[in-house]
Design a protein around this motif. Structure first.
Motif, PDB file in Angstrom:
ATOM      1  N   ARG A 136      10.388  22.546   8.715  1.00 30.14           N
ATOM      2  CA  ARG A 136       9.723  21.384   9.304  1.00 30.14           C
ATOM      3  C   ARG A 136       8.229  21.650   9.475  1.00 30.14           C
ATOM      4  O   ARG A 136       7.395  20.811   9.143  1.00 30.14           O
ATOM      5  CB  ARG A 136      10.347  21.023  10.646  1.00 30.14           C
ATOM      6  N   GLU A 137       7.879  22.842  10.007  1.00 26.81           N
ATOM      7  CA  GLU A 137       6.467  23.180  10.189  1.00 26.81           C
ATOM      8  C   GLU A 137       5.704  23.170   8.869  1.00 26.81           C
ATOM      9  O   GLU A 137       4.511  22.856   8.833  1.00 26.81           O
ATOM     10  CB  GLU A 137       6.325  24.554  10.848  1.00 26.81           C
ATOM     11  N   ALA A 138       6.401  23.498   7.785  1.00 24.91           N
ATOM     12  CA  ALA A 138       5.771  23.533   6.463  1.00 24.91           C
ATOM     13  C   ALA A 138       5.708  22.159   5.808  1.00 24.91           C
ATOM     14  O   ALA A 138       5.219  22.037   4.689  1.00 24.91           O
ATOM     15  CB  ALA A 138       6.523  24.512   5.559  1.00 24.91           C
ATOM     16  N   GLY A 139       6.189  21.128   6.505  1.00 23.46           N
ATOM     17  CA  GLY A 139       6.114  19.778   5.961  1.00 23.46           C
ATOM     18  C   GLY A 139       7.318  19.345   5.148  1.00 23.46           C
ATOM     19  O   GLY A 139       7.262  18.339   4.440  1.00 23.46           O
ATOM     20  N   GLY A 140       8.431  20.098   5.263  1.00 23.45           N
ATOM     21  CA  GLY A 140       9.620  19.730   4.514  1.00 23.45           C
ATOM     22  C   GLY A 140      10.278  18.455   5.025  1.00 23.45           C
ATOM     23  O   GLY A 140      10.865  17.694   4.259  1.00 23.45           O
ATOM     24  N   TYR A 141      10.179  18.238   6.327  1.00 16.64           N
ATOM     25  CA  TYR A 141      10.646  16.986   6.937  1.00 16.64           C
ATOM     26  C   TYR A 141       9.846  16.758   8.201  1.00 16.64           C
ATOM     27  O   TYR A 141       9.107  17.633   8.650  1.00 16.64           O
ATOM     28  CB  TYR A 141      12.155  17.029   7.215  1.00 16.64           C
ATOM     29  N   GLU A 142       9.970  15.573   8.773  1.00 13.61           N
ATOM     30  CA  GLU A 142       9.177  15.229   9.943  1.00 13.61           C
ATOM     31  C   GLU A 142       9.953  15.416  11.234  1.00 13.61           C
ATOM     32  O   GLU A 142      11.172  15.238  11.272  1.00 13.61           O
ATOM     33  CB  GLU A 142       8.707  13.775   9.860  1.00 13.61           C
ATOM     34  N   LYS A 143       9.229  15.748  12.281  1.00 10.94           N
ATOM     35  CA  LYS A 143       9.804  15.803  13.616  1.00 10.94           C
ATOM     36  C   LYS A 143      10.150  14.380  14.049  1.00 10.94           C
ATOM     37  O   LYS A 143       9.373  13.456  13.857  1.00 10.94           O
ATOM     38  CB  LYS A 143       8.803  16.422  14.590  1.00 10.94           C
ATOM     39  N   THR A 144      11.324  14.206  14.641  1.00 13.53           N
ATOM     40  CA  THR A 144      11.725  12.902  15.148  1.00 13.53           C
ATOM     41  C   THR A 144      12.186  13.055  16.596  1.00 13.53           C
ATOM     42  O   THR A 144      12.170  14.149  17.156  1.00 13.53           O
ATOM     43  CB  THR A 144      12.892  12.307  14.324  1.00 13.53           C
ATOM     44  N   THR A 145      12.604  11.952  17.186  1.00  9.12           N
ATOM     45  CA  THR A 145      13.143  11.991  18.543  1.00  9.12           C
ATOM     46  C   THR A 145      14.664  12.068  18.538  1.00  9.12           C
ATOM     47  O   THR A 145      15.298  11.980  19.594  1.00  9.12           O
ATOM     48  CB  THR A 145      12.704  10.751  19.337  1.00  9.12           C
ATOM     49  N   VAL A 146      15.275  12.245  17.375  1.00  7.58           N
ATOM     50  CA  VAL A 146      16.725  12.349  17.281  1.00  7.58           C
ATOM     51  C   VAL A 146      17.180  13.662  17.909  1.00  7.58           C
ATOM     52  O   VAL A 146      16.721  14.731  17.497  1.00  7.58           O
ATOM     53  CB  VAL A 146      17.198  12.277  15.811  1.00  7.58           C
ATOM     54  N   PRO A 147      18.059  13.615  18.907  1.00  3.24           N
ATOM     55  CA  PRO A 147      18.499  14.854  19.553  1.00  3.24           C
ATOM     56  C   PRO A 147      19.169  15.804  18.567  1.00  3.24           C
ATOM     57  O   PRO A 147      19.912  15.377  17.679  1.00  3.24           O
ATOM     58  CB  PRO A 147      19.510  14.364  20.608  1.00  3.24           C
TER      59      PRO A 147
END
Length: 200
Positions: A136-147
Motif C-alpha cells: 500500500r505504501e508503495a502505491g499498489g492500492y489505496e488506503k480506505t476506511t474499510v475496516p
C-alpha cells in the motif's frame, strides 16, 4: 486529547506484520521533540470501552506496537464506542459484527476471542500483513476506511506468494505484491487501483 498507557490498551486482533512494526519503530526513533510529538498526534488510536472498563484498540495496532518499541509508553486515543454495558460474549459479537476484530492467527485459523493477546506488543507475526502494508505504501492500492482492509489484501498475497524467509525474499515479495495488487486478481478489494495512479 485523551491519552492511554499502551500497557493498558487491549488488542482486538491476534497478528500484525513485524517488519511493518520495525519500520515504523525506526521512523519514530529518528524523530525527537516537536517532530515526534506531531507524528504521534497524527494517528490517535481509535478504541472502544469493553467489559470491566478495559480499553480495546480497534485500529492502528502497528502504530501502538511501534511506539512501544520506540520507548513511548502512552499515546492519544479517540473513543469510538462505550460497550462496557455488554457482557463478554455480547461485546466480542458486537465487535465482530462491526468488523472491529480479527480473531485469526498467522495461518488464518480462527481462534477463540479469549486467545487474543492482552497487549499490542505480544501479537504474532504474519509476514503477509507486512507485505500488505508496504505494498500500500508503495502505491499498489489505496488506503480506505474499510475496516481490516489490510488483512484482506494479506490473504490475497498469501495465495500467490511464498512466505519470505530473508530480507531479499521479502523485498521481492513486496515487488510481486505490487504487481498482484494492480492485476485483475485484486478486483473487488478495498482500495483497488488497477492501472490508475494513487490519489495525491
Amino acid at each position: 486529547m485523551k491519552r492511554i498507557a499502551i500497557e493498558h490498551l487491549r488488542p482486538t486482533q491476534a497478528t500484525h506484520g513485524l517488519r511493518e512494526v520495525e519500520k515504523k519503530t525506526r521512523e519514530y526513533k529518528a524523530l525527537a521533540g516537536h517532530d515526534l510529538a506531531m507524528a504521534i498526534a497524527e494517528k490517535p488510536i481509535p478504541y472502544v470501552i469493553g467489559p470491566d472498563g478495559n480499553a480495546f484498540a480497534i485500529d492502528h495496532h502497528h502504530v501502538a506496537a511501534a511506539l512501544w518499541a520506540a520507548g513511548i509508553k502512552e499515546f492519544p486515543v479517540v473513543l469510538v464506542a462505550d460497550l462496557s454495558s455488554l457482557d463478554r460474549a455480547q461485546f466480542w459479537l458486537t465487535l465482530e459484527n462491526r468488523r472491529w476484530t480479527w480473531p485469526y492467527d498467522a495461518k488464518v485459523r480462527r481462534i477463540a476471542f479469549g486467545a487474543i493477546p492482552k497487549h499490542v506488543y505480544e501479537l504474532e507475526d504474519d509476514p503477509y500483513r507486512s507485505i500488505a502494508g508496504l505494498v500500500r505504501e508503495a502505491g499498489g492500492y489505496e488506503k480506505t476506511t474499510v475496516p481490516l482492509e489490510e488483512f484482506r489484501w494479506a490473504d490475497l498475497f498469501r495465495a500467490f506468494i511464498a512466505a519470505p524467509a530473508t530480507d531479499d525474499e521479502f523485498d521481492a515479495a513486496v515487488r510481486r505484491g505490487i504487481d498482484i495488487a494492480r492485476s485483475e486478481s485484486a478486483i473487488g478489494l478495498p482500495g483497488f487501483l488497477g492501472k490508475k495512479k494513487p490519489s495525491a
